[in-house]
Enzyme design. Structure first.
Site, short mmCIF file in Angstrom:
data_model
loop_
_atom_site.label_atom_id
_atom_site.label_comp_id
_atom_site.label_asym_id
_atom_site.label_seq_id
_atom_site.Cartn_x
_atom_site.Cartn_y
_atom_site.Cartn_z
N HIS A 184 0.90 -1.19 -0.17
CA HIS A 184 -0.10 -0.04 0.11
C HIS A 184 0.96 1.12 0.02
O HIS A 184 1.36 1.70 1.06
CB HIS A 184 -0.97 -0.06 1.38
N TYR A 189 -0.47 7.16 3.40
CA TYR A 189 -0.02 6.55 4.45
C TYR A 189 1.67 6.40 4.30
O TYR A 189 2.06 7.06 3.77
CB TYR A 189 -0.57 4.97 4.41
N ARG A 236 0.39 -0.23 -4.78
CA ARG A 236 -0.66 0.79 -5.22
C ARG A 236 0.04 2.13 -4.65
O ARG A 236 0.53 2.42 -3.77
CB ARG A 236 -1.98 0.45 -4.25
N GLY A 306 -13.59 5.64 -9.12
CA GLY A 306 -14.69 6.39 -9.71
C GLY A 306 -15.27 5.75 -10.85
O GLY A 306 -16.24 6.12 -11.71
N GLY A 327 -14.32 -0.14 -5.92
CA GLY A 327 -14.47 -0.16 -4.56
C GLY A 327 -15.87 -0.15 -4.02
O GLY A 327 -16.65 -1.25 -3.74
N ARG A 328 -16.44 0.84 -4.14
CA ARG A 328 -17.85 1.13 -3.52
C ARG A 328 -18.88 0.23 -4.05
O ARG A 328 -19.71 -0.37 -3.64
CB ARG A 328 -18.33 2.55 -3.35
C1 FMN Z 1 -15.03 1.77 2.85
C2 FMN Z 1 -13.73 2.03 1.98
C3 FMN Z 1 -12.46 1.83 2.61
C4 FMN Z 1 -11.38 1.75 1.80
N1 FMN Z 1 -10.12 1.38 2.33
C5 FMN Z 1 -9.02 1.08 1.67
C6 FMN Z 1 -7.76 0.43 1.85
O1 FMN Z 1 -7.87 -0.23 2.81
N2 FMN Z 1 -6.73 0.35 1.03
C7 FMN Z 1 -6.78 1.35 0.00
O2 FMN Z 1 -5.91 1.44 -0.96
N3 FMN Z 1 -7.77 2.03 -0.34
C8 FMN Z 1 -9.07 1.89 0.22
N4 FMN Z 1 -10.26 2.41 0.02
C9 FMN Z 1 -10.12 3.27 -1.42
C10 FMN Z 1 -10.61 2.22 -2.22
O3 FMN Z 1 -9.73 1.22 -2.67
C11 FMN Z 1 -11.01 2.89 -4.06
O4 FMN Z 1 -9.66 3.34 -4.17
C12 FMN Z 1 -11.90 4.04 -3.78
O5 FMN Z 1 -13.25 3.71 -3.16
C13 FMN Z 1 -12.44 4.73 -4.80
O6 FMN Z 1 -12.84 3.49 -5.73
P1 FMN Z 1 -14.40 3.52 -6.16
O7 FMN Z 1 -14.75 4.90 -6.83
O8 FMN Z 1 -14.56 2.43 -7.12
O9 FMN Z 1 -15.01 3.17 -4.62
C14 FMN Z 1 -11.44 2.48 0.63
C15 FMN Z 1 -12.75 2.98 0.22
C16 FMN Z 1 -13.65 2.77 0.78
C17 FMN Z 1 -15.14 3.19 0.30
#
Ligand code: FMN
Length: 371
Positions: A184, A189, A236, A306, A327-328
């Site tokens: 990560h 971080y 990442r 996104g 993600g979401r």
């Molecule tokens: C609930 C939640 C927890 C997340 N935790 C992490 C994580 O542990 N590590 C990480 O690299 N990104 C984390 N992210 C970021 C997601 O991996 C992703 O980059 C972000 O949600 C944007 O993508 P999306 O538009 O498809 O949701 C998190 C996002 C959400 C919504």
């Protein structure tokens, strides 16, 4: 007849670029829809729990890649409640049934390994000590809703021990059965606290020039790749974002430098968050693109941030990325690849339960398509 119908269906689905097979190193993926790493705060006492078996296996598909939530490499790595670790034997044992359940469904699972650095407070640190970072500068309290404590700048002679924590965590991940690890290096971080010039104020060999700021990240990549093999390592990056007040004055140069430098270690993939995700929730227009990074990097490229079905299909069709991590949408749709395949509607995600501790609510109770 039923068999014939399902075979025809599979053949048709393979014409959607996002759902076509892809060979990632030695791993045969049957589609390009990846579960993005997501912290879910349900690993009580930093130990993965049985309810995670259901959560991950719900999202597993034959030949589909899952990346776990960020997982701590040591007892100084945490900054949020109930996040998992992989530095103790018990944690390794607790991951095993989760990994097994994904494998039983033919899925592939990588463990995202992290250290939060200054995105923490005394409460999460052993003996209430200061969080560790590249700098003494703290995050403004209240940013992202956190009560961040001022960090302590690591001495140069302490850095090898941190690099070693990542190496051991990667070894533990392989012992737990994971197919690989994702380092990560994103979202503000510890690795980013070294990478980005608006945070890193060091004057030793880990600060100043681009080469020096990238040294910590690359030492981790090298150590992890030497330990478990580069073909099991991804990283990442969120070069263009400014989460947790972690920003760089020249993100294009930083991204390109890292993409080129990573080639030396022959790692499996580079996972980059789209420039439009400048902040965690809002999409912005930016002049930046990840394409120069993709062109420079010789392994697999994963893009995230996104994405919806259509732009993900286009991104793959236009060779802007090899794989897309969601993600979401994946959080709220355990059968996301299937929904994309047939163009089905999607469940809405509930932000209120993203980070709550309930073992079911907002975690494993999102509905599957009825078939
Ligand atoms: C609930 C939640 C927890 C997340 N935790 C992490 C994580 O542990 N590590 C990480 O690299 N990104 C984390 N992210 C970021 C997601 O991996 C992703 O980059 C972000 O949600 C944007 O993508 P999306 O538009 O498809 O949701 C998190 C996002 C959400 C919504």
């Amino acid at each position: 007849m039923r068999d014939l119908v399902s075979k025809i269906h599979i053949t048709m689905a393979s014409t959607i670029p996002l759902l076509t097979p892809y060979k990632m190193g030695k791993i045969n993926l049957s589609h390009r829809v990846v579960l993005a790493p997501m912290t879910r705060n349900r690993s009580y006492g930093n130990t993965p729990q049985p309810h995670a078996i259901l959560y991950y296996s719900q999202r597993a598909t034959e030949g589909g890649l899952l990346i776990t939530e960020a997982t701590g490499v040591s007892d100084t790595a945490q900054g949020y409640p109930e996040t998992p670790g992989i530095w103790t034997k018990d944690q390794v044992e607790a991951w095993k049934p989760i990994v097994n359940a994904v494998h039983e469904k033919g899925g592939i699972i990588f463990c995202q390994i992290w250290h939060v650095g200054r995105v923490s407070n005394y409460e999460f640190q052993p003996n209430g000590e200061a969080p560790l970072s590249s700098t003494d500068k703290g995050i403004t309290p209240g940013v992202a809703g956190g009560a961040w404590s001022p960090p302590r700048k690591l001495r140069s002679d302490e850095i090898p021990a941190l690099v070693n924590d990542f190496r051991l965590a990667a070894r533990n991940a392989i012992d737990a059965g994971f197919d690989g690890v994702e380092i990560h290096g994103a979202n503000g971080y510890i690795i980013e606290q070294f990478l980005k010039d608006q945070v890193n104020d060091r004057t030793d060999e880990y600060g100043g020039t681009l080469e020096n700021r990238c040294r910590f990240a690359l030492e981790i990549v090298e150590a992890v790749a030497n330990e478990i093999g580069g073909d099991r390592v991804g990283i990442r990056l969120s070069t263009f974002a400014n989460y947790m007040e972690c920003e760089d004055s020249n993100p294009e140069a930083l991204g390109l430098y890292m993409a080129n430098a990573l080639n030396k270690y022959e790692i499996l993939y580079l996972h980059v968050i789209e420039p439009r995700m400048v902040e965690a929730d809002t999409l912005y227009d930016t002049p930046y693109s990840t394409l120069p990074m993709k062109k420079a990097f010789k392994g697999t490229f994963i893009s995230s941030g996104g994405y919806k079905r259509d732009d993900a299909i286009n991104a793959v069709a236009d060779s802007k990325t090899d794989l897309v991590a969601f993600g979401r949408l994946f959080l709220a749709n355990p059968d996301l690849p299937k929904r994309f395949e047939i163009g089905a509607g999607l469940n809405k995600y509930d932000r209120n339960t993203f980070y709550t501790q309930d073992p079911k609510l907002g975690y494993t109770d999102y509905a599957f398509l009825e078939v």
